[in-house]
Design an enzyme around this catalytic site. Structure first.
Site, PDB file in Angstrom:
ATOM      1  N   THR A 152       1.048  -1.171  -0.123  1.00 13.69           N
ATOM      2  CA  THR A 152       0.082  -0.035   0.276  1.00 13.69           C
ATOM      3  C   THR A 152       1.115   1.041   0.066  1.00 13.69           C
ATOM      4  O   THR A 152       1.758   1.325   1.070  1.00 13.69           O
ATOM      5  CB  THR A 152      -0.666  -0.204   1.048  1.00 13.69           C
ATOM      6  OG1 THR A 152      -1.592  -1.262   1.636  1.00 13.69           O
ATOM      7  CG2 THR A 152      -1.828   1.500   1.896  1.00 13.69           C
ATOM      8  N   CYS A 189      -2.851  -1.804   9.638  1.00 16.14           N
ATOM      9  CA  CYS A 189      -2.865  -1.171   7.874  1.00 16.14           C
ATOM     10  C   CYS A 189      -4.431   0.172   8.322  1.00 16.14           C
ATOM     11  O   CYS A 189      -3.452   1.101   7.652  1.00 16.14           O
ATOM     12  CB  CYS A 189      -3.946  -2.076   7.183  1.00 16.14           C
ATOM     13  SG  CYS A 189      -2.644  -3.361   6.606  1.00 16.14           S
ATOM     14  N   LYS A 244      -2.488   3.322  10.104  1.00 19.05           N
ATOM     15  CA  LYS A 244      -1.493   4.240   9.062  1.00 19.05           C
ATOM     16  C   LYS A 244      -1.884   4.296   7.592  1.00 19.05           C
ATOM     17  O   LYS A 244      -1.724   5.161   7.203  1.00 19.05           O
ATOM     18  CB  LYS A 244      -0.579   3.268   9.607  1.00 19.05           C
ATOM     19  CG  LYS A 244      -0.149   2.059   8.129  1.00 19.05           C
ATOM     20  CD  LYS A 244       0.603   1.951   7.379  1.00 19.05           C
ATOM     21  CE  LYS A 244       0.917   0.549   6.884  1.00 19.05           C
ATOM     22  NZ  LYS A 244       0.854   0.310   5.291  1.00 19.05           N
ATOM     23  N   LEU A 302      -6.330  -8.164   0.851  1.00 21.95           N
ATOM     24  CA  LEU A 302      -6.902  -9.323   1.856  1.00 21.95           C
ATOM     25  C   LEU A 302      -6.606  -9.243   2.546  1.00 21.95           C
ATOM     26  O   LEU A 302      -6.172  -8.158   3.348  1.00 21.95           O
ATOM     27  CB  LEU A 302      -5.964 -10.245   1.870  1.00 21.95           C
ATOM     28  CG  LEU A 302      -4.241 -10.266   2.771  1.00 21.95           C
ATOM     29  CD1 LEU A 302      -3.613 -10.430   3.872  1.00 21.95           C
ATOM     30  CD2 LEU A 302      -2.985 -11.322   1.981  1.00 21.95           C
ATOM     31  N   LEU A 308     -19.901  -2.750  10.724  1.00 19.40           N
ATOM     32  CA  LEU A 308     -20.579  -1.353  11.596  1.00 19.40           C
ATOM     33  C   LEU A 308     -20.764  -2.475  12.807  1.00 19.40           C
ATOM     34  O   LEU A 308     -21.767  -2.093  14.164  1.00 19.40           O
ATOM     35  CB  LEU A 308     -21.668  -2.263  11.197  1.00 19.40           C
ATOM     36  CG  LEU A 308     -22.462  -0.864   9.658  1.00 19.40           C
ATOM     37  CD1 LEU A 308     -23.933  -0.507   9.400  1.00 19.40           C
ATOM     38  CD2 LEU A 308     -21.390   0.335  10.442  1.00 19.40           C
ATOM     39  N   GLY A 328      -7.797  -1.484  14.792  1.00 20.30           N
ATOM     40  CA  GLY A 328      -5.633  -0.943  15.081  1.00 20.30           C
ATOM     41  C   GLY A 328      -5.131  -1.924  14.020  1.00 20.30           C
ATOM     42  O   GLY A 328      -5.962  -2.271  12.821  1.00 20.30           O
TER      43      GLY A 328
HETATM   44  C1  UGA Z   1      -7.520  -4.036   6.376  1.00 21.88           C
HETATM   45  C2  UGA Z   1      -7.969  -4.480   4.891  1.00 21.88           C
HETATM   46  O1  UGA Z   1     -10.486  -5.090   5.313  1.00 21.88           O
HETATM   47  C3  UGA Z   1      -8.035  -5.270   3.619  1.00 21.88           C
HETATM   48  O2  UGA Z   1      -8.756  -5.590   3.007  1.00 21.88           O
HETATM   49  C4  UGA Z   1      -6.982  -5.224   3.298  1.00 21.88           C
HETATM   50  O3  UGA Z   1      -6.110  -5.358   2.301  1.00 21.88           O
HETATM   51  C5  UGA Z   1      -5.766  -4.865   5.094  1.00 21.88           C
HETATM   52  O4  UGA Z   1      -6.395  -3.940   6.078  1.00 21.88           O
HETATM   53  C6  UGA Z   1      -4.548  -4.083   4.132  1.00 21.88           C
HETATM   54  O5  UGA Z   1      -4.541  -2.917   3.731  1.00 21.88           O
HETATM   55  O6  UGA Z   1      -3.159  -4.980   4.401  1.00 21.88           O
HETATM   56  P1  UGA Z   1      -6.517  -6.146   8.427  1.00 21.88           P
HETATM   57  O7  UGA Z   1      -5.901  -4.957   8.626  1.00 21.88           O
HETATM   58  O8  UGA Z   1      -6.788  -7.740   7.853  1.00 21.88           O
HETATM   59  O9  UGA Z   1      -7.139  -6.226   6.607  1.00 21.88           O
HETATM   60  O10 UGA Z   1      -8.144  -5.866   9.344  1.00 21.88           O
HETATM   61  P2  UGA Z   1      -9.745  -5.946   9.807  1.00 21.88           P
HETATM   62  O11 UGA Z   1     -10.739  -7.057   8.691  1.00 21.88           O
HETATM   63  O12 UGA Z   1     -10.063  -4.735   8.028  1.00 21.88           O
HETATM   64  O13 UGA Z   1     -10.425  -4.774  10.880  1.00 21.88           O
HETATM   65  C7  UGA Z   1      -9.305  -4.350  11.016  1.00 21.88           C
HETATM   66  C8  UGA Z   1      -9.704  -3.624  12.378  1.00 21.88           C
HETATM   67  O14 UGA Z   1     -11.134  -2.867  12.667  1.00 21.88           O
HETATM   68  C9  UGA Z   1      -9.701  -4.709  13.230  1.00 21.88           C
HETATM   69  O15 UGA Z   1      -8.876  -4.100  14.668  1.00 21.88           O
HETATM   70  C10 UGA Z   1     -11.084  -4.857  13.547  1.00 21.88           C
HETATM   71  O16 UGA Z   1     -11.376  -5.317  15.982  1.00 21.88           O
HETATM   72  C11 UGA Z   1     -11.535  -3.314  13.806  1.00 21.88           C
HETATM   73  N1  UGA Z   1     -12.880  -3.571  13.365  1.00 21.88           N
HETATM   74  C12 UGA Z   1     -14.069  -4.176  12.395  1.00 21.88           C
HETATM   75  C13 UGA Z   1     -13.726  -3.348  14.247  1.00 21.88           C
HETATM   76  O17 UGA Z   1     -13.466  -2.622  15.078  1.00 21.88           O
HETATM   77  N2  UGA Z   1     -15.454  -3.456  13.693  1.00 21.88           N
HETATM   78  C14 UGA Z   1     -15.909  -3.645  12.360  1.00 21.88           C
HETATM   79  O18 UGA Z   1     -16.731  -4.408  12.226  1.00 21.88           O
HETATM   80  C15 UGA Z   1     -14.777  -4.137  11.654  1.00 21.88           C
END
Ligand code: UGA
Length: 437
Positions: free
Chosen positions: A121, A264, A267, A150, A254, A261
């Protein structure tokens, strides 16, 4: 095809293994000798469901190898750049030093007609800059941007069956020679019907940062609603269920809680704001400052709620934090809200024990001052309050009756709104959720 994958972290190790699974001959290249040694003996250097099994399956095929030696990129047709782009120390902008040094180290091994495929990214404009370096060295090589979407915890299936494939090429045209080569690389997911979009380089770079910014905004939106629900005596989980039934809104992402956190989302929104400023378009993204602020406010709110739960004082209270990883099914603790809350509670005088099924070793490296207990039963024994901060299944499935016999005071804060509050209250617990009356 013959493929090299440069950078074997959360993104690259999975990408290398999945490219081999798709039938390509792959060499993964990383500077970290320990990581290369682990991967070479089919051991995943981090926890990602399905990765180790995949590495083991591939061992017999001979299609996947790992090395620290960049010269092994020579003779490969396609070179994927999968190194990290962390936040710069003391700044919002992305640190591009790993991307720049990976491409610079690769330059001597680039051959005519090769494809250099960026997956990291990056701030918009990076691909154009790198493409100039590449074409100065080898005019017939092409630089393309093929962002990765991913999710950690689902990385293998997301790579093998992506939602979409985006190819950013210099002229943005379907006829660009790189398109045919990438179509061959991804022939299996394409045959399975994965949509594929060809764009120019800056659009492809922006697709990734825009997607992550949208996801971050969605989470902060529902967390802002949680603040309001708390003030108004409403329930944010029911609110999310109701608005999520509108197809245009959707229920995914949602879930109100302790905020986002990981390596990804936090930052990426900051780097996006920094880049917009450099481009003179900072006004377009000022809303992301609010998204970031709402997110960070969750952490102090949870500390406050914990204090309330503990009769208005944290001093000397034994608090057990369930979960250290930034999300379940991962051992990644980068910018983990759970750990940040644990550390703040400890600083405010609580005696904190952190438990997690997979992330304790990484957590201990980041916050050595916290106490860690891998055994769940031992971790909760004699606790004055439990905080569920990462929604691992083993915590979702806790039996409130059983666990009550172990703690000193039956008090729990569900920082992810995944527990059945009625059930816990009926078992005699003082129960707090996020954004719930
Ligand atoms: C995120 C994106 O979802 C991916 O599509 C992207 O490829 C990736 O970053 C990246 O840039 O490499 P990821 O960091 O693995 O993926 O995690 P997420 O599933 O997006 O969750 C991120 C944070 O949001 C977690 O701390 C999770 O607990 C939180 N979250 C997620 C919430 O607090 N509420 C939600 O409804 C969903």
């Amino acid at each position: 095809m013959r493929v090299s994958v440069i950078g074997c972290g959360y993104l690259g190790a999975v990408h290398a293994a999945c490219m081999a699974k798709l039938g390509h001959d792959v060499v993964g290249i990383d500077l970290d000798e320990r990581k290369v040694a682990a991967l070479s003996s089919a051991k995943a250097p981090f926890y990602e469901p399905g990765l180790e099994e995949l590495l083991q399956d591939l061992q017999e095929t001979g299609r996947l190898s790992f090395t620290t030696d960049m010269s092994e990129a020579s003779g490969q047709d396609v070179h994927f750049i999968c190194v990290g782009t962390p936040q710069k120390k003391g700044e919002n902008a992305a640190d591009l030093s790993y991307v720049n040094s990976a491409v610079t180290a690769l330059l001597p091994f680039i051959e005519p007609g090769n494809l250099i495929v960026g997956k990291s990214t990056v701030p918009v404009g990076t691909a154009f800059h790198l493409s100039k370096l590449v074409s100065e060295r080898e005019p017939s090589a092409h630089t393309v941007w093929n962002p990765e979407f991913l999710r950690e915890g689902h990385a293998v299936s997301d790579t093998l069956n992506p939602d979409r494939l985006v190819y950013g090429v210099a002229d943005g045209s379907e006829d660009h020679p790189a398109v045919t080569i990438l179509d061959e690389v991804y022939s299996t997911p394409l045959a399975a019907g994965t949509p594929r979009l060809v764009t120019d380089l800056p659009t492809a770079e922006l697709v990734k940062t825009a997607a992550n910014s949208f996801l971050a905004t969605k989470i902060s939106f529902i967390n802002a609603m949680a603040e309001l629900c708390e003030a108004a005596g409403a329930d944010v989980t029911r609110l999310a269920d109701a608005i999520g039934l509108d197809d245009r809104i959707g229920r995914k992402f949602l879930n109100a809680g302790i905020g986002f956190g990981g390596g990804c989302l936090p930052k990426d929104i900051r780097a996006f704001m920094a880049r917009a400023g450099e481009l003179g378009a900072d006004q377009a993204l000022t809303f992301l400052r609010e998204v970031d602020a709402i997110n960070m406010r969750r952490r102090s709110r949870v500390v406050e709620l914990t204090r309330q739960l503990c009769d208005d004082t944290l001093l000397g209270k034994r608090i057990t934090v369930l979960g250290a990883a930034f999300k379940p099914e991962s051992d990644d603790v980068r910018d983990s809200p759970a750990l940040s809350i644990a550390a703040q509670l400890q600083l405010q005088g609580a005696v904190v024990t952190v438990t997690d099924p997979k992330a304790l070793a990484n957590a201990a490296m980041r916050f050595p001052e916290l106490q860690y207990e891998p055994d769940l039963e031992a971790a909760v024994t004699k606790a004055d309050a439990l905080l569920l901060l990462t929604e691992w299944n083993s915590y979702r499935d806790l039996d409130p009756h059983e666990i009550r016999t172990l703690v000193t005071s039956p008090r729990i804060l569900d920082g992810r709104n995944v527990l059945d509050s009625e059930k816990w209250r009926a078992a005699g617990w003082t129960f707090r959720g996020i954004g719930r009356a």
